[in-house]
Design a protein around this motif. Structure first.
Motif, PDB file in Angstrom:
ATOM      1  N   LEU A 195       0.823  -1.205   0.000  1.00 12.96           N
ATOM      2  CA  LEU A 195       0.000   0.000   0.000  1.00 12.96           C
ATOM      3  C   LEU A 195       0.858   1.257   0.000  1.00 12.96           C
ATOM      4  O   LEU A 195       0.533   2.250  -0.660  1.00 12.96           O
ATOM      5  N   GLY A 196       1.967   1.225   0.739  1.00 15.75           N
ATOM      6  CA  GLY A 196       2.865   2.372   0.735  1.00 15.75           C
ATOM      7  C   GLY A 196       3.471   2.619  -0.630  1.00 15.75           C
ATOM      8  O   GLY A 196       3.573   3.761  -1.087  1.00 15.75           O
ATOM      9  N   SER A 230       0.880   4.109  -2.916  1.00 14.85           N
ATOM     10  CA  SER A 230       0.710   5.533  -2.600  1.00 14.85           C
ATOM     11  C   SER A 230       1.819   6.363  -3.234  1.00 14.85           C
ATOM     12  O   SER A 230       1.565   7.451  -3.765  1.00 14.85           O
ATOM     13  N   ARG A 231       3.041   5.881  -3.170  1.00 11.71           N
ATOM     14  CA  ARG A 231       4.153   6.599  -3.786  1.00 11.71           C
ATOM     15  C   ARG A 231       3.948   6.720  -5.296  1.00 11.71           C
ATOM     16  O   ARG A 231       4.207   7.768  -5.886  1.00 11.71           O
ATOM     17  N   ASN A 246       1.415   9.286  -6.127  1.00 14.03           N
ATOM     18  CA  ASN A 246       1.898  10.637  -5.858  1.00 14.03           C
ATOM     19  C   ASN A 246       3.103  11.026  -6.701  1.00 14.03           C
ATOM     20  O   ASN A 246       3.741  12.048  -6.436  1.00 14.03           O
ATOM     21  N   TYR A 262       4.589   7.007   4.057  1.00 11.73           N
ATOM     22  CA  TYR A 262       3.507   6.374   3.309  1.00 11.73           C
ATOM     23  C   TYR A 262       3.153   5.073   4.016  1.00 11.73           C
ATOM     24  O   TYR A 262       3.810   4.048   3.864  1.00 11.73           O
ATOM     25  N   ASN A 266       1.448   1.642   5.359  1.00 10.64           N
ATOM     26  CA  ASN A 266       0.995   0.422   4.716  1.00 10.64           C
ATOM     27  C   ASN A 266      -0.258  -0.139   5.383  1.00 10.64           C
ATOM     28  O   ASN A 266      -0.609  -1.286   5.162  1.00 10.64           O
ATOM     29  N   ASP A 317      -4.889   4.215   6.752  1.00  7.92           N
ATOM     30  CA  ASP A 317      -4.150   5.399   6.321  1.00  7.92           C
ATOM     31  C   ASP A 317      -4.040   5.536   4.804  1.00  7.92           C
ATOM     32  O   ASP A 317      -3.452   6.485   4.308  1.00  7.92           O
ATOM     33  N   PHE A 318      -4.603   4.574   4.061  1.00  7.21           N
ATOM     34  CA  PHE A 318      -4.487   4.625   2.608  1.00  7.21           C
ATOM     35  C   PHE A 318      -5.514   5.591   2.029  1.00  7.21           C
ATOM     36  O   PHE A 318      -6.713   5.416   2.210  1.00  7.21           O
ATOM     37  N   ASP A 319      -5.055   6.617   1.344  1.00  6.96           N
ATOM     38  CA  ASP A 319      -5.918   7.602   0.695  1.00  6.96           C
ATOM     39  C   ASP A 319      -7.040   8.063   1.624  1.00  6.96           C
ATOM     40  O   ASP A 319      -8.230   7.917   1.317  1.00  6.96           O
ATOM     41  N   TRP A 335      -8.259   9.520  -4.634  1.00  6.49           N
ATOM     42  CA  TRP A 335      -8.112   8.701  -5.846  1.00  6.49           C
ATOM     43  C   TRP A 335      -9.346   7.864  -6.146  1.00  6.49           C
ATOM     44  O   TRP A 335      -9.485   7.348  -7.246  1.00  6.49           O
TER      45      TRP A 335
END
Length: 339
Positions: A148-149, A152-153, A156, A203, A205, A209-211, A216
């Motif tokens: 997930l991290g 996210s990267r 972004n 970021y 995982n 905390d995801f989005d 998105w």
């Protein structure tokens, strides 16, 4: 992790290919339904239901612009326990892409692989008819715990200098995420997204905390270990159940597949059909007070009750496969919520 079926994506060509007939059927039925909507018959049939909305209670109206464009991120765990899965993906990804291109979708795939294709083209051979402009390999490793991290990267823009085409050439212009496209994320791992003790990462995982701002509006799916996975030594041995991915897939209405399953063909048929169905659907922002009293419109025209379905667990409205739609059409759902 022990051995699992080698052909992870085998049979996807036929899975997606069979949708040609379903879309043909939809187009054939679509003319009649479109005429009914245009003539006002469908609106009249729905009017009694639309009057069921209670004006004395809060009303939420969610809208989305439908699109056949799909931006798919595949995040493949590159750790040692996933060697067979990685080989299976590499060997069969071309079938997935060809099948999607033959369907009703316009795919673009960002593949977080962790290894760039070799310039010689020996990474794997794509058929001549393959449109290689539809896929990019992102040379960024996904570990056991950080899918997930890394996604996210990618979202972004941190990996824009690591894009390669399928022949091994550096892409001077990385793929962009298209406005209005359906964003799908598929995580493939035998572990979970829990950070190792002491790890600090900008970021996260973790699913929570995801989005967090839902910028998105992604649908997250997973080929992961499930609570129901049947492990067997030498066949399927999980590092951990993928609870973070299960949580996120449940929240976003994604598809969950058992990485220990022996019948990948059946599971991938499920995933492919879900992906196609989601192209004509919308995740609701709130829970309706009464799931039977929704006003659903397509480009401002009311749809009869038998032309849509609310999946209560996912909290997502799906259009019937017989409803014709084009990219750019607006799906709107209005409903009462608790005061």
């Amino acid at each position: 992790m022990g051995k699992k079926p080698a052909l992870l994506f085998a049979g996807l060509l036929s899975i997606f290919g069979c949708n040609d007939s379903s879309f043909s059927s939809r187009e054939a039925a679509g003319d009649a339904i479109a005429q009914e909507i245009d003539s006002g018959n469908s609106s009249g049939k729905q009017s009694a239901e639309s009057n069921l909305l209670d004006s004395s209670l809060p009303i939420v109206s969610d809208s989305t612009q439908l699109s056949s464009a799909v931006d798919l991120i595949i995040a493949l765990d590159s750790s040692g326990s996933m060697l067979e899965e990685r080989a299976a993906i590499e060997n069969n990804l071309k079938q997935l892409l060809l099948a999607m291109q033959k369907g009703n979708l316009d795919p673009r795939i960002h593949f977080l692989l962790g290894t760039a294709p070799e310039p010689s083209g020996s990474f794997f051979n794509f058929p001549a008819e393959m449109d290689s402009s539809k896929i990019a390999i992102v040379n960024q490793r996904v570990g056991s715990n950080n899918a997930l991290g890394q996604v996210s990267r990618l979202l972004n823009g941190l990996f824009t200098d690591r894009y390669f085409d399928v022949r091994g050439g550096v892409l001077p212009t990385p793929f962009l995420f298209r406005p209005g496209a359906q964003l799908e994320i598929l995580v493939i791992t035998d572990d979970d997204g829990l950070n190792p003790p002491g790890t600090r990462d900008a970021y996260s995982n973790l699913a929570k905390d995801f989005d967090p701002g839902n910028k998105w509006k992604a649908t997250v799916s997973g080929i992961v270990g499930l609570q129901s996975s049947v492990q067997a030594e030498g066949v399927c041995e999980l590092a951990r159940v993928g609870q973070e991915y299960i949580t996120l897939a449940t929240r976003t209405g994604g598809t969950l597949l058992d990485i220990c399953s022996r019948d990948w063909s059946s599971l991938l048929r499920h995933f492919s059909l879900d992906l196609l169905r989601r192209s004509a659907s919308m995740l609701l922002s709130k829970k309706p007070l009464d799931s039977t009293r929704l006003l659903v419109t397509l480009d401002g025209k009311e749809l009869a009750r038998d032309l849509w379905t609310l999946h209560a667990i996912e909290n997502r409205v799906y259009l019937s496969s017989s409803v014709p739609f084009k990219t750019g059409m607006v799906l709107n759902v209005s409903y009462n919520i608790a005061p």
